[in-house]
Design a protein around this motif. Structure first.
Motif, PDB file in Angstrom:
ATOM      1  N   ILE A  18       7.077  -4.191  -4.795  1.00 48.33           N
ATOM      2  CA  ILE A  18       5.731  -4.554  -4.245  1.00 48.33           C
ATOM      3  C   ILE A  18       5.023  -5.530  -5.067  1.00 48.33           C
ATOM      4  N   SER A  19       4.823  -6.693  -4.424  1.00 46.26           N
ATOM      5  CA  SER A  19       4.016  -7.568  -4.989  1.00 46.26           C
ATOM      6  C   SER A  19       2.390  -7.438  -5.241  1.00 46.26           C
ATOM      7  N   THR A  20       2.115  -8.374  -6.057  1.00 46.98           N
ATOM      8  CA  THR A  20       0.687  -8.155  -6.735  1.00 46.98           C
ATOM      9  C   THR A  20      -0.034  -8.237  -5.275  1.00 46.98           C
ATOM     10  N   CYS A  21       0.052  -9.043  -4.521  1.00 51.63           N
ATOM     11  CA  CYS A  21      -0.868  -9.438  -3.455  1.00 51.63           C
ATOM     12  C   CYS A  21      -0.761  -8.294  -2.466  1.00 51.63           C
ATOM     13  N   ASP A  22       0.295  -7.604  -2.447  1.00 54.23           N
ATOM     14  CA  ASP A  22       0.391  -6.285  -1.469  1.00 54.23           C
ATOM     15  C   ASP A  22       0.015  -5.145  -2.229  1.00 54.23           C
ATOM     16  N   ALA A  23      -0.429  -5.279  -3.538  1.00 59.79           N
ATOM     17  CA  ALA A  23      -0.581  -3.907  -4.394  1.00 59.79           C
ATOM     18  C   ALA A  23      -1.417  -2.667  -3.872  1.00 59.79           C
ATOM     19  N   TYR A  24      -2.487  -3.142  -2.994  1.00 59.80           N
ATOM     20  CA  TYR A  24      -3.294  -2.051  -2.120  1.00 59.80           C
ATOM     21  C   TYR A  24      -3.278  -2.460  -0.621  1.00 59.80           C
ATOM     22  N   ALA A  25      -2.357  -3.305  -0.436  1.00 55.11           N
ATOM     23  CA  ALA A  25      -2.471  -3.862   1.194  1.00 55.11           C
ATOM     24  C   ALA A  25      -2.064  -2.398   1.899  1.00 55.11           C
ATOM     25  N   ASN A  26      -1.148  -1.777   1.548  1.00 55.72           N
ATOM     26  CA  ASN A  26      -0.742  -0.509   2.057  1.00 55.72           C
ATOM     27  C   ASN A  26      -0.412   0.479   1.263  1.00 55.72           C
ATOM     28  N   PRO A  27      -0.830   1.802   1.584  1.00 55.26           N
ATOM     29  CA  PRO A  27      -0.428   2.872   0.732  1.00 55.26           C
ATOM     30  C   PRO A  27       1.061   3.185   0.649  1.00 55.26           C
ATOM     31  N   ILE A  28       1.692   3.496  -0.757  1.00 55.28           N
ATOM     32  CA  ILE A  28       2.956   3.917  -0.845  1.00 55.28           C
ATOM     33  C   ILE A  28       3.171   5.135  -0.110  1.00 55.28           C
ATOM     34  N   TYR A  29       2.267   6.003  -0.306  1.00 53.76           N
ATOM     35  CA  TYR A  29       2.426   7.438   0.440  1.00 53.76           C
ATOM     36  C   TYR A  29       1.075   7.772   0.425  1.00 53.76           C
ATOM     37  N   HIS A  30       0.877   8.883   1.526  1.00 57.30           N
ATOM     38  CA  HIS A  30      -0.373   9.757   1.699  1.00 57.30           C
ATOM     39  C   HIS A  30      -0.013  11.222   2.245  1.00 57.30           C
ATOM     40  N   ALA A  31      -0.697  12.040   1.840  1.00 59.95           N
ATOM     41  CA  ALA A  31      -0.561  13.347   2.683  1.00 59.95           C
ATOM     42  C   ALA A  31      -2.004  13.994   3.062  1.00 59.95           C
ATOM     43  N   CYS A  32      -2.000  14.694   3.785  1.00 59.28           N
ATOM     44  CA  CYS A  32      -3.208  15.598   4.238  1.00 59.28           C
ATOM     45  C   CYS A  32      -2.821  16.745   4.536  1.00 59.28           C
ATOM     46  N   SER A  33      -3.940  17.786   4.225  1.00 57.18           N
ATOM     47  CA  SER A  33      -3.722  19.180   4.522  1.00 57.18           C
ATOM     48  C   SER A  33      -5.282  19.822   4.398  1.00 57.18           C
ATOM     49  N   LYS A  34      -4.994  21.275   4.761  1.00 55.24           N
ATOM     50  CA  LYS A  34      -6.300  22.013   5.000  1.00 55.24           C
ATOM     51  C   LYS A  34      -7.326  21.345   5.757  1.00 55.24           C
ATOM     52  N   ASN A  35      -6.848  21.191   7.260  1.00 58.07           N
ATOM     53  CA  ASN A  35      -7.654  20.646   8.300  1.00 58.07           C
ATOM     54  C   ASN A  35      -8.966  21.449   8.415  1.00 58.07           C
ATOM     55  N   PHE A  36     -10.039  20.927   8.637  1.00 55.25           N
ATOM     56  CA  PHE A  36     -11.059  21.485   9.177  1.00 55.25           C
ATOM     57  C   PHE A  36     -11.836  20.849  10.529  1.00 55.25           C
ATOM     58  N   THR A  37     -12.593  21.741  11.151  1.00 56.77           N
ATOM     59  CA  THR A  37     -12.965  21.146  12.406  1.00 56.77           C
ATOM     60  C   THR A  37     -14.426  20.462  11.949  1.00 56.77           C
ATOM     61  N   SER A  38     -15.616  20.365  12.949  1.00 57.65           N
ATOM     62  CA  SER A  38     -16.517  19.675  12.691  1.00 57.65           C
ATOM     63  C   SER A  38     -17.317  20.439  11.868  1.00 57.65           C
ATOM     64  N   ASP A  39     -17.258  20.377  10.308  1.00 63.37           N
ATOM     65  CA  ASP A  39     -17.752  21.196   9.319  1.00 63.37           C
ATOM     66  C   ASP A  39     -18.667  20.094   8.570  1.00 63.37           C
ATOM     67  N   ASN A  40     -20.056  19.921   8.762  1.00 62.79           N
ATOM     68  CA  ASN A  40     -20.862  18.959   8.289  1.00 62.79           C
ATOM     69  C   ASN A  40     -20.956  19.336   6.719  1.00 62.79           C
ATOM     70  N   LEU A  41     -20.740  20.377   6.198  1.00 67.78           N
ATOM     71  CA  LEU A  41     -21.028  20.649   4.829  1.00 67.78           C
ATOM     72  C   LEU A  41     -19.709  20.044   4.139  1.00 67.78           C
ATOM     73  N   ILE A  42     -18.614  20.298   4.584  1.00 67.43           N
ATOM     74  CA  ILE A  42     -17.319  19.993   4.015  1.00 67.43           C
ATOM     75  C   ILE A  42     -17.308  18.149   4.173  1.00 67.43           C
ATOM     76  N   GLN A  43     -17.540  17.831   5.161  1.00 63.99           N
ATOM     77  CA  GLN A  43     -17.573  16.397   5.210  1.00 63.99           C
ATOM     78  C   GLN A  43     -18.633  15.681   4.491  1.00 63.99           C
ATOM     79  N   ASP A  44     -19.704  16.231   4.264  1.00 64.93           N
ATOM     80  CA  ASP A  44     -20.790  15.840   3.247  1.00 64.93           C
ATOM     81  C   ASP A  44     -20.252  15.774   1.725  1.00 64.93           C
ATOM     82  N   SER A  45     -19.599  16.955   1.272  1.00 61.53           N
ATOM     83  CA  SER A  45     -19.106  17.053   0.215  1.00 61.53           C
ATOM     84  C   SER A  45     -18.109  15.979  -0.006  1.00 61.53           C
TER      85      SER A  45
END
Length: 323
Positions: A18-45
């Motif tokens: 990865i070159s310096t100019c691309d160091a944060y252009a795109n993530p190397i990897y990401h992961a998501c879990s524990k999905n929630f629906t429209s929960d304003n309290l969680i989103q606010d946190s």
């Protein structure tokens, strides 16, 4: 997707360069879990935690934060690569806090890695705990011409580098060694700064096991986890000097909090740690001339690849001399 303890291996050589100019252009990897629906309290946190992490990490290259009550509490951590200045760190963390909202819009547990930074938040308090349950391996498909010798030098380097990493507050180190006249290995190790020495060691030990297996004989490998990372390559990837010809620095490791078996090879230490080591060198560690030479140059050593708060040192046993 739900996180698991499985190990995922990717053969992606370009990602390791990865070159310096691309160091944060795109993530190397990401992961998501524990999905929630429209929960304003969680989103606010989540929003408040991300805002706090951005502010803290932009000032100190590291931050931990939490917001919310009970089930709605979000715990977060962000950190930049240890050799970066805060000015280099801030754009990456800004990008991470923005992009994670797009990539994981309804997730209460996320991780995102860039070459320059890492961000993690979730509903469980993970501060101070080494976590290698979620691990990714990126390795090149290229195999060393002399795989036995290469692997021996690599694992010896990893041992030294890990010992250096756990013993300093920054929980980050860089290392380099020659395999042959035309081949060098450059490597880096980092733990999240919330980890104590033992926890950092446990994390790096686990990733070292992966190195010895999944990365065996490969010329490049990058192992990611939530609490630590290990990376090596035969091409220089941190703007470090390829010549590896610094003044030599030796002895006093134990007194300075560094394992006394660290001899041989080259490492990159924070100037503050190098100062401590120099001040604690016993007289027998070198002649007065060499001691004075090293002391006189320590504060004026040239910037190494932009690492104005690191110095390149060569570990030997029994003396100080010019490299």
């Amino acid at each position: 997707m739900e996180f698991s303890g499985k190990l995922f291996i990717f053969l992606l050589l370009p990602l390791l360069q990865i070159s310096t100019c691309d160091a944060y252009a795109n993530p190397i990897y990401h992961a998501c879990s524990k999905n929630f629906t429209s929960d304003n309290l969680i989103q606010d946190s989540i929003n408040k935690t991300l805002s706090s992490l951005l502010a803290k990490t932009s000032l100190d290259s590291f931050g931990i934060s939490s917001f919310g009550d009970g089930f709605f509490t979000i715990f977060g951590l962000s950190q930049c690569r240890g050799n970066l200045t805060v000015d280099q760190c801030a754009p990456c963390i800004t990008k991470a806090t923005e992009e994670i909202r797009t990539l994981c819009p309804n997730s209460a547990e996320t991780r995102i890695w860039y070459d320059h930074c890492f961000l993690h938040y979730g509903t469980t308090k993970f501060f101070g705990e080494p976590d290698t349950s979620f691990t990714r391996v990126f390795s090149s498909g290229l195999i060393a011409a002399d795989p036995i010798k290469f692997n021996y030098e690599l694992m010896d380097l990893v041992y030294r580098m890990n010992a250096m990493t756990v013993g300093i507050d920054e929980k980050f180190s860089m290392y380099a060694t020659h395999v042959s006249k035309n081949l060098s290995i450059f490597a880096t190790a980092q733990c999240t700064r919330d980890l104590e020495e033992l926890a950092c060691r446990q994390c790096l030990d686990k990733l070292s096991e992966i190195f010895s297996g999944s990365c065996k004989y490969h010329l490049d490998c990058y192992v990611l986890s939530s609490s630590c990372v290990l990376r090596y390559a035969v091409s220089e990837f941190l703007n470090l000097p390829v010549s590896l010809s610094p003044l030599v620095f030796a002895a006093g490791f134990l007194a300075a909090g560094i394992n006394s078996n660290l001899t041989g090879g080259h490492g990159f230490l924070p100037r503050s740690k190098a100062d401590v080591m120099l001040n604690q060198l016993p007289e027998k560690s070198g002649s007065p001339e060499n001691r004075e030479l090293t002391a006189g140059h320590l504060s004026t050593w040239p910037v190494i690849g932009g690492l104005n708060h690191f110095v390149l040192v060569k570990f030997i046993s029994g003396g100080l001399t010019a490299g």
